[in-house]
Write a protein that holds these residues in place. Structure first.
Motif, PDB file in Angstrom:
ATOM      1  N   PHE A 157     -44.818 -15.784  10.836  1.00 26.58           N
ATOM      2  CA  PHE A 157     -44.884 -14.707   9.852  1.00 26.58           C
ATOM      3  C   PHE A 157     -43.514 -14.486   9.216  1.00 26.58           C
ATOM      4  O   PHE A 157     -43.408 -14.258   8.016  1.00 26.58           O
ATOM      5  CB  PHE A 157     -45.386 -13.427  10.513  1.00 26.58           C
ATOM      6  CG  PHE A 157     -45.693 -12.330   9.548  1.00 26.58           C
ATOM      7  CD1 PHE A 157     -46.707 -12.462   8.628  1.00 26.58           C
ATOM      8  CD2 PHE A 157     -44.964 -11.161   9.563  1.00 26.58           C
ATOM      9  CE1 PHE A 157     -46.986 -11.451   7.731  1.00 26.58           C
ATOM     10  CE2 PHE A 157     -45.236 -10.145   8.677  1.00 26.58           C
ATOM     11  CZ  PHE A 157     -46.250 -10.293   7.756  1.00 26.58           C
ATOM     12  N   GLY A 158     -42.452 -14.568   9.999  1.00 27.71           N
ATOM     13  CA  GLY A 158     -41.112 -14.434   9.458  1.00 27.71           C
ATOM     14  C   GLY A 158     -40.764 -15.552   8.487  1.00 27.71           C
ATOM     15  O   GLY A 158     -40.123 -15.318   7.456  1.00 27.71           O
TER      16      GLY A 158
ATOM     17  N   GLY B 188     -39.904 -15.070   4.613  1.00 30.71           N
ATOM     18  CA  GLY B 188     -38.668 -15.614   4.057  1.00 30.71           C
ATOM     19  C   GLY B 188     -38.921 -16.513   2.866  1.00 30.71           C
ATOM     20  O   GLY B 188     -38.225 -16.426   1.842  1.00 30.71           O
ATOM     21  N   LEU B 189     -39.898 -17.386   2.970  1.00 31.03           N
ATOM     22  CA  LEU B 189     -40.218 -18.284   1.857  1.00 31.03           C
ATOM     23  C   LEU B 189     -40.748 -17.527   0.649  1.00 31.03           C
ATOM     24  O   LEU B 189     -40.413 -17.853  -0.492  1.00 31.03           O
ATOM     25  CB  LEU B 189     -41.221 -19.348   2.300  1.00 31.03           C
ATOM     26  CG  LEU B 189     -40.671 -20.415   3.246  1.00 31.03           C
ATOM     27  CD1 LEU B 189     -41.795 -21.310   3.738  1.00 31.03           C
ATOM     28  CD2 LEU B 189     -39.592 -21.222   2.563  1.00 31.03           C
ATOM     29  N   SER B 190     -41.582 -16.523   0.902  1.00 28.55           N
ATOM     30  CA  SER B 190     -42.094 -15.751  -0.229  1.00 28.55           C
ATOM     31  C   SER B 190     -40.980 -14.958  -0.891  1.00 28.55           C
ATOM     32  O   SER B 190     -40.969 -14.792  -2.110  1.00 28.55           O
ATOM     33  CB  SER B 190     -43.223 -14.822   0.214  1.00 28.55           C
ATOM     34  OG  SER B 190     -42.721 -13.802   1.058  1.00 28.55           O
TER      35      SER B 190
ATOM     36  N   GLY C 230     -39.469 -13.832  -4.958  1.00 33.15           N
ATOM     37  CA  GLY C 230     -38.715 -12.609  -5.206  1.00 33.15           C
ATOM     38  C   GLY C 230     -39.212 -11.458  -4.341  1.00 33.15           C
ATOM     39  O   GLY C 230     -40.064 -11.616  -3.464  1.00 33.15           O
ATOM     40  N   PHE C 231     -38.665 -10.302  -4.604  1.00 31.62           N
ATOM     41  CA  PHE C 231     -38.977  -9.128  -3.792  1.00 31.62           C
ATOM     42  C   PHE C 231     -40.438  -8.698  -3.889  1.00 31.62           C
ATOM     43  O   PHE C 231     -41.026  -8.333  -2.865  1.00 31.62           O
ATOM     44  CB  PHE C 231     -38.048  -7.969  -4.166  1.00 31.62           C
ATOM     45  CG  PHE C 231     -38.209  -6.781  -3.283  1.00 31.62           C
ATOM     46  CD1 PHE C 231     -37.753  -6.807  -1.967  1.00 31.62           C
ATOM     47  CD2 PHE C 231     -38.823  -5.632  -3.750  1.00 31.62           C
ATOM     48  CE1 PHE C 231     -37.907  -5.718  -1.144  1.00 31.62           C
ATOM     49  CE2 PHE C 231     -38.981  -4.538  -2.936  1.00 31.62           C
ATOM     50  CZ  PHE C 231     -38.514  -4.577  -1.631  1.00 31.62           C
ATOM     51  N   PRO C 232     -41.082  -8.705  -5.076  1.00 28.40           N
ATOM     52  CA  PRO C 232     -42.500  -8.303  -5.124  1.00 28.40           C
ATOM     53  C   PRO C 232     -43.406  -9.193  -4.256  1.00 28.40           C
ATOM     54  O   PRO C 232     -44.319  -8.688  -3.597  1.00 28.40           O
ATOM     55  CB  PRO C 232     -42.868  -8.431  -6.600  1.00 28.40           C
ATOM     56  CG  PRO C 232     -41.581  -8.283  -7.322  1.00 28.40           C
ATOM     57  CD  PRO C 232     -40.553  -8.903  -6.435  1.00 28.40           C
ATOM     58  N   ALA C 233     -43.149 -10.485  -4.236  1.00 27.93           N
ATOM     59  CA  ALA C 233     -43.949 -11.379  -3.395  1.00 27.93           C
ATOM     60  C   ALA C 233     -43.695 -11.089  -1.918  1.00 27.93           C
ATOM     61  O   ALA C 233     -44.622 -11.131  -1.106  1.00 27.93           O
ATOM     62  CB  ALA C 233     -43.629 -12.834  -3.710  1.00 27.93           C
ATOM     63  N   PHE C 234     -42.444 -10.784  -1.561  1.00 24.91           N
ATOM     64  CA  PHE C 234     -42.102 -10.437  -0.187  1.00 24.91           C
ATOM     65  C   PHE C 234     -42.883  -9.210   0.266  1.00 24.91           C
ATOM     66  O   PHE C 234     -43.471  -9.190   1.350  1.00 24.91           O
ATOM     67  CB  PHE C 234     -40.598 -10.182  -0.091  1.00 24.91           C
ATOM     68  CG  PHE C 234     -40.138  -9.690   1.235  1.00 24.91           C
ATOM     69  CD1 PHE C 234     -39.939 -10.574   2.282  1.00 24.91           C
ATOM     70  CD2 PHE C 234     -39.902  -8.350   1.445  1.00 24.91           C
ATOM     71  CE1 PHE C 234     -39.515 -10.124   3.516  1.00 24.91           C
ATOM     72  CE2 PHE C 234     -39.477  -7.888   2.666  1.00 24.91           C
ATOM     73  CZ  PHE C 234     -39.280  -8.778   3.715  1.00 24.91           C
ATOM     74  N   VAL C 235     -42.909  -8.176  -0.566  1.00 29.15           N
ATOM     75  CA  VAL C 235     -43.611  -6.942  -0.217  1.00 29.15           C
ATOM     76  C   VAL C 235     -45.115  -7.177  -0.133  1.00 29.15           C
ATOM     77  O   VAL C 235     -45.790  -6.661   0.763  1.00 29.15           O
ATOM     78  CB  VAL C 235     -43.279  -5.828  -1.236  1.00 29.15           C
ATOM     79  CG1 VAL C 235     -44.141  -4.602  -1.023  1.00 29.15           C
ATOM     80  CG2 VAL C 235     -41.804  -5.463  -1.143  1.00 29.15           C
ATOM     81  N   LEU C 236     -45.660  -7.978  -1.043  1.00 25.91           N
ATOM     82  CA  LEU C 236     -47.099  -8.270  -1.034  1.00 25.91           C
ATOM     83  C   LEU C 236     -47.495  -9.004   0.249  1.00 25.91           C
ATOM     84  O   LEU C 236     -48.490  -8.648   0.887  1.00 25.91           O
ATOM     85  CB  LEU C 236     -47.467  -9.097  -2.266  1.00 25.91           C
ATOM     86  CG  LEU C 236     -48.949  -9.351  -2.492  1.00 25.91           C
ATOM     87  CD1 LEU C 236     -49.651  -8.036  -2.789  1.00 25.91           C
ATOM     88  CD2 LEU C 236     -49.138 -10.315  -3.639  1.00 25.91           C
ATOM     89  N   VAL C 237     -46.717 -10.005   0.652  1.00 21.78           N
ATOM     90  CA  VAL C 237     -47.011 -10.735   1.889  1.00 21.78           C
ATOM     91  C   VAL C 237     -46.870  -9.810   3.093  1.00 21.78           C
ATOM     92  O   VAL C 237     -47.674  -9.850   4.022  1.00 21.78           O
ATOM     93  CB  VAL C 237     -46.088 -11.968   2.021  1.00 21.78           C
ATOM     94  CG1 VAL C 237     -46.187 -12.590   3.391  1.00 21.78           C
ATOM     95  CG2 VAL C 237     -46.424 -12.985   0.958  1.00 21.78           C
TER      96      VAL C 237
END
Length: 55
Positions: free
Chosen positions: A9-10, A14-16, A21-28
């Protein structure tokens, strides 16, 4: 086993974050948390009705 799941999951987070970017990180992160809660509820470890009901 859970340490491997946490590691995977980490890596996904990290890859997202790197490629999306940050929006993809938050969505994942949000989908991961929702999937974790759904899995725990399916296994019967938590009761979502008690968590989200008003008293």
């Amino acid at each position: 086993m859970w340490s491997i799941v946490g590691l995977a999951f980490g890596v996904v987070l990290g890859l997202s974050g790197y490629f999306g970017g940050f929006p993809a990180f938050v969505l994942v992160l949000l989908f991961g948390a929702a999937g974790f809660l759904a899995g725990r509820a399916y296994e019967g470890e938590i009761n979502l009705a008690e968590m989200f009901s008003r008293r």
